[in-house]
Design a protein around this motif. Structure first.
Motif, mmCIF file in Angstrom:
data_model
loop_
_atom_site.group_PDB
_atom_site.id
_atom_site.type_symbol
_atom_site.label_atom_id
_atom_site.label_comp_id
_atom_site.label_asym_id
_atom_site.label_seq_id
_atom_site.Cartn_x
_atom_site.Cartn_y
_atom_site.Cartn_z
ATOM 1 N N GLN A 80 0.821 -1.196 0.000
ATOM 2 C CA GLN A 80 0.000 0.000 0.000
ATOM 3 C C GLN A 80 0.867 1.262 0.000
ATOM 4 N N VAL A 81 0.296 2.340 -0.476
ATOM 5 C CA VAL A 81 0.984 3.631 -0.483
ATOM 6 C C VAL A 81 0.051 4.690 0.084
ATOM 7 N N PHE A 82 0.649 5.739 0.644
ATOM 8 C CA PHE A 82 -0.142 6.876 1.087
ATOM 9 C C PHE A 82 -0.677 7.625 -0.143
ATOM 10 N N SER A 83 -1.668 8.446 0.084
ATOM 11 C CA SER A 83 -2.282 9.171 -1.025
ATOM 12 C C SER A 83 -1.222 9.943 -1.806
ATOM 13 N N PRO A 84 -1.182 9.774 -3.107
ATOM 14 C CA PRO A 84 -0.161 10.461 -3.910
ATOM 15 C C PRO A 84 -0.409 11.959 -3.997
ATOM 16 N N VAL A 85 0.670 12.699 -4.152
ATOM 17 C CA VAL A 85 0.577 14.140 -4.361
ATOM 18 C C VAL A 85 0.031 14.399 -5.761
ATOM 19 N N ARG A 86 -0.900 15.330 -5.859
ATOM 20 C CA ARG A 86 -1.547 15.614 -7.135
ATOM 21 C C ARG A 86 -1.228 17.030 -7.609
ATOM 22 N N PRO A 87 -1.151 17.221 -8.917
ATOM 23 C CA PRO A 87 -0.944 18.580 -9.434
ATOM 24 C C PRO A 87 -2.192 19.426 -9.249
ATOM 25 N N ASP A 88 -2.013 20.747 -9.345
ATOM 26 C CA ASP A 88 -3.189 21.621 -9.287
ATOM 27 C C ASP A 88 -3.927 21.585 -10.623
ATOM 28 N N GLU A 89 -4.965 22.389 -10.741
ATOM 29 C CA GLU A 89 -5.797 22.342 -11.929
ATOM 30 C C GLU A 89 -5.055 22.753 -13.198
ATOM 31 N N GLU A 114 4.584 24.796 2.160
ATOM 32 C CA GLU A 114 5.833 24.324 2.764
ATOM 33 C C GLU A 114 5.551 23.692 4.122
ATOM 34 N N GLY A 115 6.433 22.779 4.506
ATOM 35 C CA GLY A 115 6.311 22.147 5.813
ATOM 36 C C GLY A 115 5.353 20.981 5.855
ATOM 37 N N THR A 116 4.763 20.612 4.719
ATOM 38 C CA THR A 116 3.839 19.488 4.666
ATOM 39 C C THR A 116 4.538 18.287 4.036
ATOM 40 N N PRO A 117 4.071 17.063 4.332
ATOM 41 C CA PRO A 117 4.641 15.884 3.653
ATOM 42 C C PRO A 117 4.508 15.981 2.140
ATOM 43 N N GLU A 118 3.403 16.560 1.675
ATOM 44 C CA GLU A 118 3.186 16.682 0.240
ATOM 45 C C GLU A 118 4.248 17.578 -0.413
ATOM 46 N N PHE A 119 4.630 18.658 0.300
ATOM 47 C CA PHE A 119 5.672 19.527 -0.242
ATOM 48 C C PHE A 119 6.984 18.754 -0.366
ATOM 49 N N ALA A 120 7.338 17.981 0.667
ATOM 50 C CA ALA A 120 8.588 17.221 0.641
ATOM 51 C C ALA A 120 8.589 16.218 -0.512
ATOM 52 N N GLU A 121 7.458 15.558 -0.739
ATOM 53 C CA GLU A 121 7.393 14.573 -1.810
ATOM 54 C C GLU A 121 7.509 15.236 -3.172
ATOM 55 N N ALA A 122 6.820 16.356 -3.358
ATOM 56 C CA ALA A 122 6.950 17.089 -4.618
ATOM 57 C C ALA A 122 8.375 17.612 -4.790
ATOM 58 N N HIS A 123 9.007 17.990 -3.689
ATOM 59 C CA HIS A 123 10.378 18.489 -3.724
ATOM 60 C C HIS A 123 11.329 17.398 -4.210
ATOM 61 N N VAL A 124 11.139 16.179 -3.746
ATOM 62 C CA VAL A 124 11.994 15.072 -4.178
ATOM 63 C C VAL A 124 11.855 14.858 -5.682
ATOM 64 N N PHE A 125 10.629 14.701 -6.128
ATOM 65 C CA PHE A 125 10.411 14.440 -7.551
ATOM 66 C C PHE A 125 10.916 15.602 -8.402
#
Length: 446
Positions: free
Chosen positions: A78-87, A96-107
């Protein structure tokens, strides 16, 4: 390349926020068009996963009943909910400071650095693991006290300090650019066989990965502005460019500007990161010398200042002595100095790519790297920077001193004998799990 016209937007930290809380993330664009990067983030070259319950990093791990097995991508759990692009298809509005920001930062970092180096190579860089995997799997694994890339994967952990604090590598551009550098070198130079393996190949892997990160970091406008504002063009002063993988203010893993020579390893070596330093130092010196030559050609500094700067290699005390000359030359000339540094950056990027194309991993030597770079310089600029290269390599004793044998078996810090070098075919050399243990493992991932 960082014009943000037409590509997907991300925000990346030029320097990690835990070491530089005053630095803000910079908006960059990658080559994918809006709509080409989907949830994950993911595109046709790579995809990011944040796994649920992944207990071990990829490599040889114990099964539920203790039988060792080779664990390689893909992650099937299983995986956590993936980060999604905006519209609009971008990822630059994530807080900033969210897990989603860190994941987008890596990619965004990995995609950005790959774009930069494919530009220098003048072609698409095919993954060395393409026979088995179409895409690079990037895994966020905070419990991992490391970050490394291997056959089909890059796993990004963190530095865990004894006092309980954590420096997440997901926010460290240098670390991820370095790891991608290894994959680029595996794809373009290749890997030696056990019979042809030389210690200098492993040092080159670390040096080349550091240079991949160094050149890529110079594509941040905010870094260029900070660097020149801090040094006024005297790049041998203590600055942010030569500090790799900062973990805290004033604490970095390695420095590009160093005084390490090959003779320090004539009797042998133990750590490929230390062994990389003479080659990295030579290439950093070449970058500085090329920058100085461009400044002289454009009338921004005198020949006397450039020659004085060359003497810094053997006399570090000269750094402070020549600073007033740079202060005077730089005054109100940021754009001119910036243009010269960008030209030096791109020249060295193209020259390194051209040199790496011609290297063989077998019986590898730093002398071979020097000869390939000098040959590339002759083709690209007809000897304009030959003196800079010859002096830098000679001062480091590259080609004059051979590296001795490895003095101790690889330890946990070694990248040359780690999950980075494992391939699927090695499974045949491991014990076979019982049916019950395979069933238990399948249940753990279900």
């Amino acid at each position: 390349m960082n014009c943000c016209e037409g590509g997907v937007k991300f925000r990346l930290y030029p320097k990690p926020p835990y070491a530089h809380p005053d630095w803000r993330p910079e908006t960059i664009c990658v080559s994918d068009s809006p709509g080409a990067i989907g949830p994950g983030p993911s595109d046709e070259r790579m995809h990011l996963v944040n796994p649920v319950g992944k207990r071990f990093a990829y490599g040889v791990n114990p099964g539920p009943l203790g039988t060792p097995h080779l664990d390689l991508p893909p992650w099937r759990g299983q995986v956590f909910s993936p980060v999604r692009p905006d519209e609009d298809g971008h990822f630059d509005r994530i807080p900033e400071g969210t897990p989603e920001f860190a994941e987008a930062h890596v990619f965004g970092t990995v995609r950005f650095v790959l774009d930069i180096w494919e530009h220098y190579f003048g072609r698409r860089i095919e993954w060395h693991f393409a026979p088995d995997y179409r895409r690079l799997e990037i895994v966020v694994l905070p419990a991992l006290n490391n970050a490394y890339a291997g056959y089909g994967f890059m796993e990004v952990g963190a530095q865990h300090f004894p006092n309980g604090t954590v420096a997440p590598f997901a926010l460290n551009f240098d670390v991820m650019a370095h790891e991608l550098g290894h994959l680029i070198l595996y794809s373009t130079v290749g890997m030696p066989t056990p019979a042809t393996e030389q210690g200098e190949y492993h040092g080159f892997q670390e040096s080349g990965a550091d240079c991949t990160a160094l050149i890529a970091s110079l594509h941040f406008e905010s870094l260029l502005e900070h660097l020149l504002g801090q040094t006024h063009g005297n790049l041998y002063t203590y600055n942010e460019l030569d500090r790799f993988a900062e973990l805290a203010p004033g604490d970095e893993i390695r420095r590009a500007s160093n005084d390490v020579k090959m003779s320090e390893f004539a009797a042998g070596w133990q750590d490929e990161h230390a062994l990389s330093q003479p080659l990295t130092g030579a290439i950093f010196d070449i970058l500085v010398d090329i920058f100085q030559e461009i400044l002289v050609d454009r009338g921004l500094i005198s020949r006397d200042i450039a020659e004085a700067t060359r003497s810094v290699r053997g006399n570090p005390g000269y750094v402070a002595a020549i600073q007033p000359a740079y202060d005077f030359a730089y005054a109100d000339r940021y754009e001119e100095f910036r243009a010269a540094l960008v030209e030096a950056r791109d020249y060295l990027g193209f020259a390194l790519a051209e040199a790496w194309k011609g290297l063989s991993p077998d019986y590898f030597t730093y002398l071979g790297v020097a000869e390939a770079l000098i040959a590339a310089e002759r083709r690209v600029s007809a000897g304009r920077y030959r003196r800079a290269m010859l002096e830098s390599f000679e001062w480091r004793e590259i080609g004059c001193v051979r590296v001795g044998p490895r003095l101790a078996p690889p330890d946990a810090r070694s990248h040359s004998h780690s999950p980075r070098t494992l391939v699927p075919g090695m499974r045949d050399a491991l014990p076979r799990m019982s049916y019950r243990e395979r069933a238990l493992m399948a249940g753990m991932l279900g």
